[in-house]
Scaffold this motif. Structure first.
Motif, PDB file in Angstrom:
ATOM      1  N   ASP A   1       0.836  -1.205   0.000  1.00 43.09           N
ATOM      2  CA  ASP A   1       0.000   0.000   0.000  1.00 43.09           C
ATOM      3  C   ASP A   1       0.868   1.251   0.000  1.00 43.09           C
ATOM      4  OD1 ASP A   1      -2.228  -1.619   0.079  1.00 43.09           O
ATOM      5  OD2 ASP A   1      -2.630  -1.297   2.216  1.00 43.09           O
ATOM      6  N   GLY A   2       1.936   1.245   0.806  1.00 44.86           N
ATOM      7  CA  GLY A   2       2.837   2.393   0.875  1.00 44.86           C
ATOM      8  C   GLY A   2       3.555   2.628  -0.437  1.00 44.86           C
ATOM      9  N   ALA A   3       3.992   1.559  -1.062  1.00 44.02           N
ATOM     10  CA  ALA A   3       4.680   1.688  -2.345  1.00 44.02           C
ATOM     11  C   ALA A   3       3.738   2.233  -3.410  1.00 44.02           C
ATOM     12  CB  ALA A   3       5.256   0.339  -2.767  1.00 44.02           C
ATOM     13  N   ALA A   4       2.507   1.741  -3.414  1.00 36.69           N
ATOM     14  CA  ALA A   4       1.518   2.217  -4.391  1.00 36.69           C
ATOM     15  C   ALA A   4       1.209   3.696  -4.155  1.00 36.69           C
ATOM     16  CB  ALA A   4       0.243   1.382  -4.298  1.00 36.69           C
ATOM     17  N   LEU A   5       1.074   4.079  -2.893  1.00 38.98           N
ATOM     18  CA  LEU A   5       0.820   5.485  -2.581  1.00 38.98           C
ATOM     19  C   LEU A   5       1.999   6.350  -3.008  1.00 38.98           C
ATOM     20  CD1 LEU A   5      -0.828   7.745  -1.304  1.00 38.98           C
ATOM     21  CD2 LEU A   5       0.188   7.118   0.901  1.00 38.98           C
ATOM     22  N   GLY A   6       3.201   5.879  -2.736  1.00 43.59           N
ATOM     23  CA  GLY A   6       4.401   6.625  -3.137  1.00 43.59           C
ATOM     24  C   GLY A   6       4.469   6.829  -4.639  1.00 43.59           C
ATOM     25  N   ARG A   7       4.168   5.775  -5.389  1.00 44.40           N
ATOM     26  CA  ARG A   7       4.156   5.900  -6.856  1.00 44.40           C
ATOM     27  C   ARG A   7       3.087   6.880  -7.319  1.00 44.40           C
ATOM     28  NH1 ARG A   7       5.191   0.512  -6.382  1.00 44.40           N
ATOM     29  NH2 ARG A   7       3.021  -0.075  -6.638  1.00 44.40           N
ATOM     30  N   SER A   8       1.916   6.823  -6.690  1.00 45.68           N
ATOM     31  CA  SER A   8       0.827   7.738  -7.068  1.00 45.68           C
ATOM     32  C   SER A   8       1.218   9.193  -6.831  1.00 45.68           C
ATOM     33  CB  SER A   8      -0.440   7.416  -6.275  1.00 45.68           C
ATOM     34  OG  SER A   8      -0.939   6.165  -6.637  1.00 45.68           O
ATOM     35  N   ILE A   9       1.838   9.442  -5.696  1.00 42.92           N
ATOM     36  CA  ILE A   9       2.266  10.814  -5.386  1.00 42.92           C
ATOM     37  C   ILE A   9       3.341  11.257  -6.369  1.00 42.92           C
ATOM     38  CG2 ILE A   9       3.473  12.241  -3.689  1.00 42.92           C
ATOM     39  CD1 ILE A   9       1.995  10.564  -1.515  1.00 42.92           C
ATOM     40  N   ARG A  10       4.324  10.401  -6.619  1.00 40.85           N
ATOM     41  CA  ARG A  10       5.392  10.735  -7.565  1.00 40.85           C
ATOM     42  C   ARG A  10       4.825  11.046  -8.948  1.00 40.85           C
ATOM     43  NH1 ARG A  10       8.240   5.764  -9.215  1.00 40.85           N
ATOM     44  NH2 ARG A  10       6.369   5.702 -10.486  1.00 40.85           N
ATOM     45  N   ASN A  11       3.891  10.212  -9.395  1.00 45.68           N
ATOM     46  CA  ASN A  11       3.308  10.407 -10.719  1.00 45.68           C
ATOM     47  C   ASN A  11       2.483  11.691 -10.783  1.00 45.68           C
ATOM     48  OD1 ASN A  11       4.523   8.040 -11.478  1.00 45.68           O
ATOM     49  ND2 ASN A  11       2.667   6.810 -11.268  1.00 45.68           N
TER      50      ASN A  11
ATOM     51  N   VAL B   1       2.916  14.402  -9.017  1.00 48.52           N
ATOM     52  CA  VAL B   1       3.844  15.538  -9.030  1.00 48.52           C
ATOM     53  C   VAL B   1       4.442  15.699 -10.419  1.00 48.52           C
ATOM     54  CG1 VAL B   1       6.063  16.355  -8.143  1.00 48.52           C
ATOM     55  CG2 VAL B   1       4.351  15.460  -6.566  1.00 48.52           C
ATOM     56  N   ALA B   2       4.834  14.587 -11.038  1.00 56.01           N
ATOM     57  CA  ALA B   2       5.451  14.652 -12.368  1.00 56.01           C
ATOM     58  C   ALA B   2       4.469  15.134 -13.420  1.00 56.01           C
ATOM     59  CB  ALA B   2       5.994  13.277 -12.750  1.00 56.01           C
ATOM     60  N   ASN B   3       3.218  14.719 -13.306  1.00 57.25           N
ATOM     61  CA  ASN B   3       2.224  15.059 -14.322  1.00 57.25           C
ATOM     62  C   ASN B   3       1.603  16.436 -14.127  1.00 57.25           C
ATOM     63  OD1 ASN B   3       2.532  12.606 -15.633  1.00 57.25           O
ATOM     64  ND2 ASN B   3       1.012  11.605 -14.328  1.00 57.25           N
ATOM     65  N   ARG B   4       1.621  16.929 -12.937  1.00 57.80           N
ATOM     66  CA  ARG B   4       0.966  18.204 -12.652  1.00 57.80           C
ATOM     67  C   ARG B   4       1.907  19.133 -11.904  1.00 57.80           C
ATOM     68  NH1 ARG B   4      -4.881  17.499 -12.810  1.00 57.80           N
ATOM     69  NH2 ARG B   4      -5.364  15.320 -13.100  1.00 57.80           N
ATOM     70  N   ALA B   5       3.100  19.289 -12.420  1.00 65.15           N
ATOM     71  CA  ALA B   5       4.104  20.117 -11.765  1.00 65.15           C
ATOM     72  C   ALA B   5       3.552  21.515 -11.485  1.00 65.15           C
ATOM     73  CB  ALA B   5       5.356  20.208 -12.626  1.00 65.15           C
ATOM     74  N   VAL B   6       3.836  21.988 -10.324  1.00 61.06           N
ATOM     75  CA  VAL B   6       3.377  23.317  -9.913  1.00 61.06           C
ATOM     76  C   VAL B   6       4.316  24.353 -10.537  1.00 61.06           C
ATOM     77  CG1 VAL B   6       3.001  24.828  -7.938  1.00 61.06           C
ATOM     78  CG2 VAL B   6       2.502  22.387  -7.748  1.00 61.06           C
ATOM     79  N   PRO B   7       3.774  25.367 -11.179  1.00 62.01           N
ATOM     80  CA  PRO B   7       4.632  26.399 -11.759  1.00 62.01           C
ATOM     81  C   PRO B   7       5.406  27.140 -10.669  1.00 62.01           C
ATOM     82  CG  PRO B   7       2.292  26.845 -12.212  1.00 62.01           C
ATOM     83  CD  PRO B   7       2.367  25.600 -11.409  1.00 62.01           C
ATOM     84  N   ALA B   8       6.610  27.540 -10.990  1.00 59.16           N
ATOM     85  CA  ALA B   8       7.474  28.222 -10.021  1.00 59.16           C
ATOM     86  C   ALA B   8       6.811  29.454  -9.409  1.00 59.16           C
ATOM     87  CB  ALA B   8       8.789  28.614 -10.688  1.00 59.16           C
ATOM     88  N   THR B   9       5.937  30.086 -10.142  1.00 59.08           N
ATOM     89  CA  THR B   9       5.269  31.289  -9.633  1.00 59.08           C
ATOM     90  C   THR B   9       4.295  30.979  -8.502  1.00 59.08           C
ATOM     91  OG1 THR B   9       3.589  31.084 -11.354  1.00 59.08           O
ATOM     92  CG2 THR B   9       5.456  32.549 -11.796  1.00 59.08           C
ATOM     93  N   ARG B  10       3.974  29.707  -8.310  1.00 56.23           N
ATOM     94  CA  ARG B  10       3.044  29.317  -7.242  1.00 56.23           C
ATOM     95  C   ARG B  10       3.755  28.676  -6.049  1.00 56.23           C
ATOM     96  NH1 ARG B  10      -1.573  25.805  -8.942  1.00 56.23           N
ATOM     97  NH2 ARG B  10      -2.114  26.207  -6.797  1.00 56.23           N
ATOM     98  N   ILE B  11       5.082  28.730  -6.037  1.00 56.11           N
ATOM     99  CA  ILE B  11       5.852  28.104  -4.972  1.00 56.11           C
ATOM    100  C   ILE B  11       6.342  29.175  -4.005  1.00 56.11           C
ATOM    101  CG2 ILE B  11       7.936  26.791  -4.409  1.00 56.11           C
ATOM    102  CD1 ILE B  11       7.653  25.445  -7.151  1.00 56.11           C
ATOM    103  N   ASP B  12       6.066  28.960  -2.733  1.00 52.37           N
ATOM    104  CA  ASP B  12       6.605  29.802  -1.674  1.00 52.37           C
ATOM    105  C   ASP B  12       7.721  29.014  -0.992  1.00 52.37           C
ATOM    106  OD1 ASP B  12       4.733  31.799  -2.174  1.00 52.37           O
ATOM    107  OD2 ASP B  12       3.299  30.962  -0.754  1.00 52.37           O
ATOM    108  N   HIS B  13       8.554  29.706  -0.260  1.00 53.83           N
ATOM    109  CA  HIS B  13       9.677  29.058   0.397  1.00 53.83           C
ATOM    110  C   HIS B  13       9.529  29.156   1.906  1.00 53.83           C
ATOM    111  CE1 HIS B  13      12.091  28.469  -3.238  1.00 53.83           C
ATOM    112  NE2 HIS B  13      11.498  29.574  -3.647  1.00 53.83           N
ATOM    113  N   ALA B  14       9.858  28.053   2.572  1.00 48.18           N
ATOM    114  CA  ALA B  14       9.857  28.033   4.029  1.00 48.18           C
ATOM    115  C   ALA B  14      11.103  27.289   4.494  1.00 48.18           C
ATOM    116  CB  ALA B  14       8.617  27.349   4.566  1.00 48.18           C
TER     117      ALA B  14
END
Length: 84
Positions: free
Chosen positions: A6-16, A18-31
């Motif tokens: 289950d953890g591996a499947a969740l990890g792959r889903s999150i990775r995919n 992120v890869a498919n819907r990358a957030v544009p740099a203009t929407r990233i804040d830094h902390a």
């Protein structure tokens, strides 16, 4: 074994996602979040002041009076995860 799968499947889903819907740099804040037994170093203040205005920057420093004990307890807690 089921939980690992289950953890591996969740990890792959999150990775995919992120890869498919990358957030544009203009929407990233830094902390930056730090923890230590000392007061915040001047380098944190300098870094925050030098940050450009393009993005929101947040710096949080948590001073822990007994930092070494905190670290010891944190590692012991992490090692005990899943044992019960």
């Amino acid at each position: 074994m089921e939980h690992e799968d289950d953890g591996a499947a969740l990890g792959r889903s999150i990775r995919n996602e992120v890869a498919n819907r990358a957030v544009p740099a203009t929407r990233i804040d830094h902390a930056l979040f730090t923890m230590s037994g000392n007061a915040a170093p001047q380098a944190l203040v300098d870094d925050l002041q030098a940050a450009g205005p393009e993005r929101t920057h947040t710096v949080v420093h948590l001073r822990i009076a007994d930092h070494q004990e905190f670290i010891r307890l944190s590692y012991e807690g992490a090692l005990a995860l899943g044992i019960d």
